[in-house]
Scaffold this active site. Structure first.
Site, PDB file in Angstrom:
ATOM      1  N   ASP A  27      -0.283  -4.768  -1.245  1.00 31.71           N
ATOM      2  CA  ASP A  27      -0.087  -3.959  -2.457  1.00 31.71           C
ATOM      3  C   ASP A  27       1.415  -3.754  -2.659  1.00 31.71           C
ATOM      4  O   ASP A  27       2.208  -3.944  -1.729  1.00 31.71           O
ATOM      5  CB  ASP A  27      -0.779  -2.591  -2.322  1.00 31.71           C
ATOM      6  CG  ASP A  27      -0.598  -1.729  -3.572  1.00 31.71           C
ATOM      7  OD1 ASP A  27      -0.632  -2.280  -4.693  1.00 31.71           O
ATOM      8  OD2 ASP A  27      -0.414  -0.509  -3.445  1.00 31.71           O
ATOM      9  N   SER A  28       1.777  -3.339  -3.869  1.00 38.52           N
ATOM     10  CA  SER A  28       3.182  -3.028  -4.140  1.00 38.52           C
ATOM     11  C   SER A  28       3.675  -1.893  -3.249  1.00 38.52           C
ATOM     12  O   SER A  28       4.859  -1.776  -2.987  1.00 38.52           O
ATOM     13  CB  SER A  28       3.332  -2.609  -5.604  1.00 38.52           C
ATOM     14  OG  SER A  28       2.508  -1.488  -5.862  1.00 38.52           O
ATOM     15  N   CYS A  90      -4.107  -4.777  -5.434  1.00 33.39           N
ATOM     16  CA  CYS A  90      -3.225  -4.248  -6.471  1.00 33.39           C
ATOM     17  C   CYS A  90      -3.691  -4.840  -7.790  1.00 33.39           C
ATOM     18  O   CYS A  90      -3.695  -6.069  -7.953  1.00 33.39           O
ATOM     19  CB  CYS A  90      -1.789  -4.678  -6.154  1.00 33.39           C
ATOM     20  SG  CYS A  90      -0.585  -4.190  -7.388  1.00 33.39           S
ATOM     21  N   GLU A 172       3.399   7.570  -3.708  1.00 35.49           N
ATOM     22  CA  GLU A 172       4.314   7.027  -2.688  1.00 35.49           C
ATOM     23  C   GLU A 172       5.066   8.149  -1.972  1.00 35.49           C
ATOM     24  O   GLU A 172       5.417   8.021  -0.803  1.00 35.49           O
ATOM     25  CB  GLU A 172       5.325   6.066  -3.330  1.00 35.49           C
ATOM     26  CG  GLU A 172       4.727   4.760  -3.827  1.00 35.49           C
ATOM     27  CD  GLU A 172       4.326   3.786  -2.716  1.00 35.49           C
ATOM     28  OE1 GLU A 172       5.075   3.652  -1.746  1.00 35.49           O
ATOM     29  OE2 GLU A 172       3.246   3.174  -2.841  1.00 35.49           O
ATOM     30  N   CYS A 204      -5.963   1.368 -10.694  1.00 37.18           N
ATOM     31  CA  CYS A 204      -4.772   1.119  -9.871  1.00 37.18           C
ATOM     32  C   CYS A 204      -5.133   1.641  -8.495  1.00 37.18           C
ATOM     33  O   CYS A 204      -5.728   2.719  -8.371  1.00 37.18           O
ATOM     34  CB  CYS A 204      -3.584   1.875 -10.460  1.00 37.18           C
ATOM     35  SG  CYS A 204      -2.151   1.975  -9.360  1.00 37.18           S
ATOM     36  N   HIS A 206      -3.496   2.932  -6.216  1.00 36.86           N
ATOM     37  CA  HIS A 206      -2.888   4.205  -5.808  1.00 36.86           C
ATOM     38  C   HIS A 206      -3.752   5.397  -6.253  1.00 36.86           C
ATOM     39  O   HIS A 206      -3.675   6.468  -5.654  1.00 36.86           O
ATOM     40  CB  HIS A 206      -1.504   4.368  -6.449  1.00 36.86           C
ATOM     41  CG  HIS A 206      -0.414   3.590  -5.774  1.00 36.86           C
ATOM     42  ND1 HIS A 206      -0.297   2.238  -5.887  1.00 36.86           N
ATOM     43  CD2 HIS A 206       0.608   4.001  -4.968  1.00 36.86           C
ATOM     44  CE1 HIS A 206       0.764   1.823  -5.196  1.00 36.86           C
ATOM     45  NE2 HIS A 206       1.332   2.875  -4.631  1.00 36.86           N
TER      46      HIS A 206
HETATM   47  N1  DGL Z   1      -1.464  -0.283  -6.626  1.00 36.54           N
HETATM   48  C1  DGL Z   1      -0.921  -0.961  -7.788  1.00 36.54           C
HETATM   49  C2  DGL Z   1      -2.068  -1.318  -8.742  1.00 36.54           C
HETATM   50  O1  DGL Z   1      -3.208  -1.340  -8.312  1.00 36.54           O
HETATM   51  C3  DGL Z   1       0.194  -0.101  -8.271  1.00 36.54           C
HETATM   52  C4  DGL Z   1       1.050  -0.651  -9.322  1.00 36.54           C
HETATM   53  C5  DGL Z   1       2.524  -0.336  -9.239  1.00 36.54           C
HETATM   54  O2  DGL Z   1       3.154  -0.621  -8.226  1.00 36.54           O
HETATM   55  O3  DGL Z   1       3.007   0.138 -10.273  1.00 36.54           O
HETATM   56  O4  DGL Z   1      -1.887  -1.624  -9.894  1.00 36.54           O
END
Ligand code: DGL
Length: 289
Positions: A27-28, A90, A172, A204, A206
């Site tokens: 993931d990011s 993600c 985060e 998302c 997160h």
């Molecule tokens: N967890 C990412 C998603 O599912 C987050 C996106 C981001 O880094 O902006 O889209």
């Protein structure tokens, strides 16, 4: 399709991993741990290597090609780490990368992706109005448009898209219950509630970590849906199909081994202690250490 350019050339020929190898999850940032935990609980003998691109989070405001290249580098890292498959945990990265990654790695390294879980929300909505909370980049991608066409339109369910660039940084920072985060959620979700939305799709990875905050504000007015269990099931299906499921008991195993591309492993430790369920053992380190 735009070509991807991994930072390192691929080994040739491509090797197929064995079932003992870990599942790679990317993931990011730390949001994909919502997916990693579902997979860890659903597949109790699997070892997970988790890559959080904390040097570049958030991906939401980035250009399409930038997201594609960062994703390609992360998946290449997981491949070289010896993972047997990769889960792009993600929605933003999945929106731009799944086809090119699958074409690049072929059958020996299965790629599992994500799309917001619109279908169950559409099937259950009483008001025929469903809100989807995702990053702006996810809404630009084709995957979400496809599920809207396939499930929402035929059922005549209205889809309310909601985007925010503020929520991922709150997660985060471990600040989900802060006054600022609660206020942001109230401001962006209230209009959808006012328009009659009864389901909120957390598009998302997160956002499952914001469930308590959303319940705190909206109580029973919104039913929350995320992709976690569906992705865990899909991961199991793909591993079984490729004869890669590991079913033996391993002793003293760390279940989730996290690597972060930023230099922030130490700062993230107390945040992950709160996010990861107590029955799962985990470690965290900076990439390259
Ligand atoms: N967890 C990412 C998603 O599912 C987050 C996106 C981001 O880094 O902006 O889209």
């Amino acid at each position: 399709m735009t070509a991807i350019h991994p930072r390192y050339p691929l080994n040739n020929p491509m090797r197929k991993a064995t079932a003992e190898a870990p599942i790679g999850i990317f993931d990011s940032g730390i949001g994909g741990l919502s997916i990693a935990q579902e997979i860890a609980h659903y597949l109790p003998h699997e070892h997970i290597v988790y890559y959080a691109d904390t040097a570049h989070v958030p991906y939401g405001p980035r250009e399409d090609q930038d997201i594609r290249e960062l994703t390609a580098q992360a998946i290449e890292w997981l491949y070289r780490k010896g993972c047997k498959a990769a889960v792009v945990a993600c929605n933003t990265a999945s929106a731009f990368s799944l086809d090119s990654l699958r074409a690049h790695y072929g059958e020996n390294f299965p790629i599992i992706g994500l799309v917001p879980a619109l279908k169950p929300a559409v099937l259950q909505s009483q008001t025929k109005t469903v809100a989807v909370l995702a990053t702006p980049a996810t809404f630009r991608g084709q995957l979400i448009q496809d599920v809207i066409e396939r499930f929402a339109k035929p059922a005549q369910v209205k889809v309310i898209p909601i985007t925010s660039l503020e929520l991922v940084p709150f997660v985060e920072a471990g600040a989900q219950m802060s006054a600022a985060c609660l206020q942001t959620l109230q401001e962006i979700l209230q209009p959808a509630v006012d328009q009659g939305a009864d389901f909120l799709v957390l598009g998302c990875t997160h956002y499952p970590f914001l469930k308590t905050a959303i319940w705190h504000i909206f109580g029973h007015k919104l039913t929350l849906i995320d992709s976690g269990v569906a992705v865990a099931r899909q991961t199991a299906r793909i591993l079984i199909k490729n004869e890669l499921l590991f079913e033996q008991v391993r002793k003293d195993m760390v279940r989730i081994e996290c690597y972060v591309s930023g230099q922030n492993a130490t700062c993230l430790t107390p945040i992950l202690t709160r996010l990861i369920s107590a029955d799962l053992t985990w470690t965290i380190r900076n990439l390259g250490i």
